[in-house]
Design a protein around this motif. Structure first.
Motif, PDB file in Angstrom:
ATOM      1  N   GLY A 236       0.789  -1.222   0.000  1.00 37.90           N
ATOM      2  CA  GLY A 236       0.000   0.000   0.000  1.00 37.90           C
ATOM      3  C   GLY A 236       0.819   1.269   0.000  1.00 37.90           C
ATOM      4  N   GLU A 237       2.108   1.181  -0.206  1.00 36.76           N
ATOM      5  CA  GLU A 237       2.952   2.356  -0.137  1.00 36.76           C
ATOM      6  C   GLU A 237       3.532   2.634  -1.518  1.00 36.76           C
ATOM      7  N   ASP A 238       3.362   3.866  -2.009  1.00 42.38           N
ATOM      8  CA  ASP A 238       3.866   4.164  -3.346  1.00 42.38           C
ATOM      9  C   ASP A 238       5.355   4.487  -3.298  1.00 42.38           C
ATOM     10  N   ALA A 239       5.937   4.659  -4.490  1.00 40.41           N
ATOM     11  CA  ALA A 239       7.387   4.811  -4.593  1.00 40.41           C
ATOM     12  C   ALA A 239       7.889   6.031  -3.839  1.00 40.41           C
ATOM     13  N   ALA A 240       7.110   7.119  -3.836  1.00 41.03           N
ATOM     14  CA  ALA A 240       7.558   8.346  -3.182  1.00 41.03           C
ATOM     15  C   ALA A 240       7.674   8.177  -1.673  1.00 41.03           C
ATOM     16  N   ALA A 241       6.962   7.175  -1.145  1.00 43.98           N
ATOM     17  CA  ALA A 241       6.958   6.993   0.305  1.00 43.98           C
ATOM     18  C   ALA A 241       7.971   5.966   0.776  1.00 43.98           C
ATOM     19  N   LYS A 242       8.699   5.363  -0.138  1.00 45.40           N
ATOM     20  CA  LYS A 242       9.685   4.349   0.246  1.00 45.40           C
ATOM     21  C   LYS A 242      10.983   5.046   0.622  1.00 45.40           C
ATOM     22  N   LEU A 243      11.064   5.512   1.821  1.00 39.01           N
ATOM     23  CA  LEU A 243      12.171   6.342   2.260  1.00 39.01           C
ATOM     24  C   LEU A 243      12.962   5.648   3.352  1.00 39.01           C
ATOM     25  N   THR A 244      14.263   5.853   3.290  1.00 38.46           N
ATOM     26  CA  THR A 244      15.132   5.301   4.312  1.00 38.46           C
ATOM     27  C   THR A 244      14.906   6.018   5.640  1.00 38.46           C
ATOM     28  N   LEU A 245      14.882   5.262   6.723  1.00 36.28           N
ATOM     29  CA  LEU A 245      14.704   5.862   8.031  1.00 36.28           C
ATOM     30  C   LEU A 245      16.020   6.460   8.506  1.00 36.28           C
ATOM     31  N   ALA A 246      15.932   7.651   9.088  1.00 36.99           N
ATOM     32  CA  ALA A 246      17.129   8.314   9.600  1.00 36.99           C
ATOM     33  C   ALA A 246      17.451   7.798  10.997  1.00 36.99           C
ATOM     34  N   ALA A 247      18.266   8.541  11.703  1.00 39.07           N
ATOM     35  CA  ALA A 247      18.665   8.124  13.043  1.00 39.07           C
ATOM     36  C   ALA A 247      17.459   7.997  13.951  1.00 39.07           C
ATOM     37  N   ASN A 248      17.518   7.054  14.873  1.00 41.38           N
ATOM     38  CA  ASN A 248      16.397   6.775  15.750  1.00 41.38           C
ATOM     39  C   ASN A 248      16.088   7.977  16.634  1.00 41.38           C
ATOM     40  N   ALA A 249      14.846   8.504  16.491  1.00 39.93           N
ATOM     41  CA  ALA A 249      14.433   9.629  17.330  1.00 39.93           C
ATOM     42  C   ALA A 249      13.431   9.202  18.388  1.00 39.93           C
ATOM     43  N   GLY A 250      13.034   7.928  18.373  1.00 34.79           N
ATOM     44  CA  GLY A 250      12.009   7.496  19.307  1.00 34.79           C
ATOM     45  C   GLY A 250      12.544   6.955  20.607  1.00 34.79           C
ATOM     46  N   GLY A 251      13.820   6.683  20.675  1.00 38.82           N
ATOM     47  CA  GLY A 251      14.395   6.206  21.915  1.00 38.82           C
ATOM     48  C   GLY A 251      14.260   4.718  22.130  1.00 38.82           C
ATOM     49  N   ALA A 252      13.781   3.972  21.107  1.00 42.07           N
ATOM     50  CA  ALA A 252      13.630   2.529  21.273  1.00 42.07           C
ATOM     51  C   ALA A 252      14.993   1.874  21.447  1.00 42.07           C
ATOM     52  N   ARG A 253      15.104   0.984  22.406  1.00 39.28           N
ATOM     53  CA  ARG A 253      16.376   0.316  22.663  1.00 39.28           C
ATOM     54  C   ARG A 253      16.618  -0.741  21.591  1.00 39.28           C
ATOM     55  N   ARG A 254      17.799  -0.729  21.017  1.00 43.76           N
ATOM     56  CA  ARG A 254      18.160  -1.703  19.990  1.00 43.76           C
ATOM     57  C   ARG A 254      18.549  -3.013  20.661  1.00 43.76           C
ATOM     58  N   GLU A 255      17.824  -4.071  20.351  1.00 46.01           N
ATOM     59  CA  GLU A 255      18.086  -5.371  20.946  1.00 46.01           C
ATOM     60  C   GLU A 255      18.762  -6.290  19.929  1.00 46.01           C
ATOM     61  N   PRO A 256      19.684  -7.139  20.377  1.00 47.21           N
ATOM     62  CA  PRO A 256      20.287  -8.116  19.460  1.00 47.21           C
ATOM     63  C   PRO A 256      19.213  -8.997  18.833  1.00 47.21           C
ATOM     64  N   LYS A 257      19.371  -9.291  17.550  1.00 43.04           N
ATOM     65  CA  LYS A 257      18.334 -10.038  16.837  1.00 43.04           C
ATOM     66  C   LYS A 257      18.140 -11.440  17.390  1.00 43.04           C
ATOM     67  N   ASP A 258      19.177 -12.017  17.978  1.00 38.93           N
ATOM     68  CA  ASP A 258      19.060 -13.394  18.455  1.00 38.93           C
ATOM     69  C   ASP A 258      18.625 -13.471  19.915  1.00 38.93           C
ATOM     70  N   LEU A 259      18.309 -12.316  20.522  1.00 37.52           N
ATOM     71  CA  LEU A 259      17.896 -12.319  21.918  1.00 37.52           C
ATOM     72  C   LEU A 259      16.412 -12.674  22.011  1.00 37.52           C
ATOM     73  N   ALA A 260      16.071 -13.608  22.876  1.00 39.48           N
ATOM     74  CA  ALA A 260      14.699 -14.062  23.014  1.00 39.48           C
ATOM     75  C   ALA A 260      13.828 -12.946  23.566  1.00 39.48           C
ATOM     76  N   GLU A 261      12.565 -12.892  23.083  1.00 38.99           N
ATOM     77  CA  GLU A 261      11.656 -11.841  23.536  1.00 38.99           C
ATOM     78  C   GLU A 261      11.407 -11.920  25.040  1.00 38.99           C
ATOM     79  N   GLY A 262      11.411 -13.137  25.595  1.00 40.15           N
ATOM     80  CA  GLY A 262      11.224 -13.270  27.035  1.00 40.15           C
ATOM     81  C   GLY A 262      12.351 -12.614  27.816  1.00 40.15           C
ATOM     82  N   THR A 263      13.569 -12.763  27.335  1.00 45.42           N
ATOM     83  CA  THR A 263      14.722 -12.129  27.980  1.00 45.42           C
ATOM     84  C   THR A 263      14.647 -10.616  27.854  1.00 45.42           C
ATOM     85  N   ILE A 264      14.249 -10.143  26.668  1.00 41.80           N
ATOM     86  CA  ILE A 264      14.102  -8.706  26.454  1.00 41.80           C
ATOM     87  C   ILE A 264      13.064  -8.136  27.406  1.00 41.80           C
ATOM     88  N   PHE A 265      11.937  -8.834  27.542  1.00 40.97           N
ATOM     89  CA  PHE A 265      10.865  -8.388  28.441  1.00 40.97           C
ATOM     90  C   PHE A 265      11.373  -8.303  29.877  1.00 40.97           C
TER      91      PHE A 265
END
Length: 781
Positions: free
Chosen positions: A267-296
């Motif tokens: 549902g997203e057209d070509a003009a909206a396919k934009l690269t995301l810049a630096a994280n402004a939301g403050g979400a903590r970056r978690e390792p991809k192999d870390l289990a969600e239970g451990t993250i929680f």
């Protein structure tokens, strides 16, 4: 049954008569047109209990299950005034679980929900396949550093092996908060959704403001199936078995770049396919192999530590009344949940769901009422408002040099100027209140470093009051908006119809409000004392003289003998709005009221038309626009009542203050979680009935949360005086619902105190239970 129907009919008739006043006058002031920024309501927030979570600039409004958007309303996960998650529902075999309990933890750190499976038929032609109450479901949700964490724990109490299909449906509409409130928009940005992996779905919205807003839902363990709006878990539970499912929702906002990503979003057209810049939301970056239970688990641990550090060392209260203790616990938790960290210190956001952002007036008054509990609020508010003070004339923002911020918004509509609130200064009272708070903060803390740091802002605020605030040079501060998009009324009662004349017609500006003159009076008195401390003696003398003159002029212009109180306001022609209102109580709060007027003002406020048994109405019954269901014309606001109680105590009318305190305590007993709301309706108190709720009131609301501390301090006559190194208790009393109160860790300079108050009929004894340091305790009449 017939008796109940008769009573209900009588009650309805009484309320209809009570609220008919404004209709009978037939006003022609565009009353049939919805005012600007009206909060549209098709459902009442009272219909079902809602739960609120908050951390930083993010907040969540959930139903009692912890779900979002199952029914229409303001539910959602919001960040920077945008709804990042508009739907999240968990079902078991196609049904909602059966509710057992839903509670916010005592410190508001998380929502805990206990449920169980309903009767489940796996085949429509079979008998019940899984009887209800066989499997317990425990859900825990909290917000922390750019993410909402959700654990769904299942435990079987069955002797058989069971398999359950659990479906999670979700959506993200990225609606601006003002859209959620009811404002229509002609255009919106582009939205898309992508299944990013076998455990993650991403929603992306590219706004017209060129901000890319992203919501990502992370699931664990790996779902059996995953698609853009739904995941399915097939859970196997052996006898006495357990299982856990995790949903982690992260949200981010970034400035758009021009380089498109390699992925393709539905549902997203070509003009909206934009690269995301630096994280402004403050979400903590978690390792991809870390289990969600451990993250929680790690996030939950860290969130508890963060909350403990925020509340360390505050003054606490234990009383003889367990219900009051419960209410104080909730009020404290609300204050610190609403507190957001800024570079200048903590700032209490105004309220959830409509006002979860910085409001100048709200933050200042909240900090004033909580000053003796924790002065960190005042320091953060002062420093933040000094840093955001207007430096230039900007009619689109109702700004002039020295004016203090009213509110700030970071949603798409504010960024585009569709609403003027990106940095909006349309408040007449924030600037004098800012100066007033500076003195009160110093008087309690002796923190001259903070006063020196904000001194240029304080001087600029004074200049604004004299140059821009006093538009016609008559010595009163008045307002008139500079932009048609701005607020029509700019005091705390900022509804379009809240300032009016005796006949009900709306006042024409510039308008000088009763309470604002009191704030200016207190600001000049306080600034005179600060000036003397810093060696600016001529300035101190000038401000003292100006305050004396203002008090005399105020009394001459605002006192109305016929109504027995101060007029609500003066209109642009200097004609009194001779209306009985709660605003006059603020004249007591600030000390601008002459002592000989205090008794009459108190009698009017606490008379049968002003006080309804629960609290003092904003507008007295019988006035032209009185409507107990309105926002500002007959409703009851806890913070307003708290300031009135503080004013009554200033003039040694403690028993009237205690009467209001009693009514507010009684009100809290009927509220969910013993939490005082933003406001409630002003209908007269009736036997065996609680107060009537307002349909779209914020709860929690910062200055409502701070109100119980102000009520208590008013009745105890509590004054913290750093200059004299003295805790003064002026003629302390306690309301009937309190036999005793202990204040722990009362702070003054380097000293710490525990104080015990015990009531014996009308007398109260005071004893020092613990003293660390050389602070003096003085009890006076």
């Amino acid at each position: 049954m017939a008796a109940d129907n008769t009573a209900a009919a009588h009650d309805a008739k009484a309320r209809t008569a009570e609220s008919a006043g404004s209709v009978a006058h037939g006003f022609q002031d565009a009353d049939d047109v919805l005012p600007t920024y009206h909060i549209e309501a098709h459902t009442s927030l009272v219909e079902r209990p809602l739960r609120s979570l908050k951390f930083g600039e993010a907040f969540g409004v959930l139903d009692s299950y912890g779900d979002i958007g199952v029914q229409p309303g303001p539910e959602g996960l919001y960040f920077q005034d945008t709804r990042y998650l508009s739907r999240l529902e968990v079902t078991v075999e196609g049904q909602r679980p059966l509710m057992l309990s839903s509670v916010m933890q005592d410190d508001n750190g998380a929502l805990s929900v206990d449920m169980t499976t309903p009767d489940i038929r796996l085949d429509a032609h079979d008998e019940t396949s899984i009887p209800r109450e066989t499997i317990a479901i425990e859900r825990t949700k909290f917000l922390f550093r750019g993410a909402c964490y959700d654990r769904i724990g299942l435990r079987s109490y069955d002797s058989k092996h069971r398999r359950l299909r659990i479906v999670v449906t979700f959506d993200a509409d990225f609606r601006d908060l003002f859209e959620v409130r009811g404002t229509d928009r002609q255009e919106r940005g582009k939205r898309g959704v992508l299944v990013a992996s076998d455990r993650e779905v991403q929603f992306r919205y590219v706004g017209l403001d060129e901000i890319v807003r992203t919501t990502a839902l992370h699931f664990g363990p790996k779902p059996n199936s995953i698609e853009p709006g739904k995941v399915v878990f097939d859970v196997s539970l052996p006898p006495e078995g357990r299982a856990s499912l995790f949903i982690r929702v992260t949200f981010e906002a970034h400035r758009a770049f021009t380089k498109p990503p390699t992925d393709t979003m539905v549902g997203e057209d070509a003009a909206a396919k934009l690269t995301l810049a630096a994280n402004a939301g403050g979400a903590r970056r978690e390792p991809k192999d870390l289990a969600e239970g451990t993250i929680f688990a790690r996030a939950y641990r860290d969130s508890r530590r963060d909350l403990r550090s925020l509340t360390a060392g505050i003054t606490t209260i234990i009383s003889s009344n367990d219900q009051f203790n419960e209410g104080l616990c909730r009020a404290t938790a609300d204050l610190y949940m609403l507190a957001s960290r800024t570079p200048e210190g903590i700032y209490p956001f105004a309220g959830i769901p409509w006002y979860s952002t910085v409001f100048g007036r709200d933050g200042i008054i909240t900090a004033m009422m909580a000053l003796w509990i924790d002065p960190k609020f005042a320091r953060g508010v002062l420093r933040y408002l000094a840093s955001t003070q207007a430096k230039a004339v900007d009619p689109a923002a109702d700004a002039q040099p020295g004016k203090v911020l009213h509110e700030t918004r970071r949603g798409e509509m504010a960024m585009l100027g569709e609403v003027p609130f990106r940095h909006y200064y349309g408040t007449i009272d924030g600037t004098p209140l800012f100066v007033m708070l500076a003195w009160e903060y110093y008087a309690v803390t002796g923190d001259l470093d903070t006063v020196r740091a904000i001194w240029p802002a304080l001087e600029l605020a004074l200049e604004w009051m004299d140059r821009y605030g006093d538009r016609d040079g008559d010595g009163f501060v008045e307002y008139a908006r500079d932009t048609d998009k701005g607020l029509e009324n700019q005091g705390w009662k900022d509804s379009h119809d809240s300032i009016f004349h005796t006949d009900g017609h709306l006042a024409k500006g510039p308008i000088a409000l009763c309470e604002v003159q009191g704030y200016v009076y207190a600001a000049k008195n306080g600034m005179a004392k600060l000036s003397a401390l810093l060696g600016h003696d001529p300035m101190a003398e000038r401000l003292t003289q100006e305050a004396v003159a203002l008090r005399e002029n105020f009394d001459a212009a605002f006192w109305n003998e016929e109504i027995g109180t101060y007029a609500l306001a003066l209109d642009g022609a200097k004609k009194q709005c001779a209306v009985r209102s709660s605003n006059a109580g603020h004249a007591l709060f600030t000390g601008i009221a002459k002592p000989e007027r205090a008794s009459r003002v108190a009698e009017t406020l606490l008379g049968k038309d002003g006080f309804n048994g629960w609290g003092v109405r904003t507008i007295a019954k019988g006035e032209a626009r009185y409507n107990p269901m309105s926002y500002h014309n007959g409703s009851i606001w806890p913070h307003d009542n708290a300031l009135i109680a503080m004013g009554l105590a200033r003039y040694d009318r403690k028993h009237e203050a205690a009467r209001i305190f009693q009514g507010m305590f009684d009100t809290s007993l009927y509220q969910d979680q013993k939490r005082l709301p933003e406001l409630f309706c002003g209908f007269m108190r009736r036997k065996q009935r609680g107060p009537v709720s307002y349909p779209v009131a914020c709860s929690p609301q910062a200055w409502a949360a701070a109100a119980p501390f102000a009520f208590l301090a008013a009745c105890l006559g509590l004054e913290l005086d750093h200059e004299r190194n003295r805790v003064r208790l002026k003629n302390p009393i306690l309301p009937a619902f309190l036999d005793g109160v202990t204040l722990y860790n009362v702070k003054l300079g380097g000293s710490r105190l525990d104080l015990r108050f015990q009531r014996y009929d009308d007398d109260v004894t005071v004893s020092v239970q613990r003293r660390h340091g050389d602070v003096q305790v003085v009890v006076t009449k």
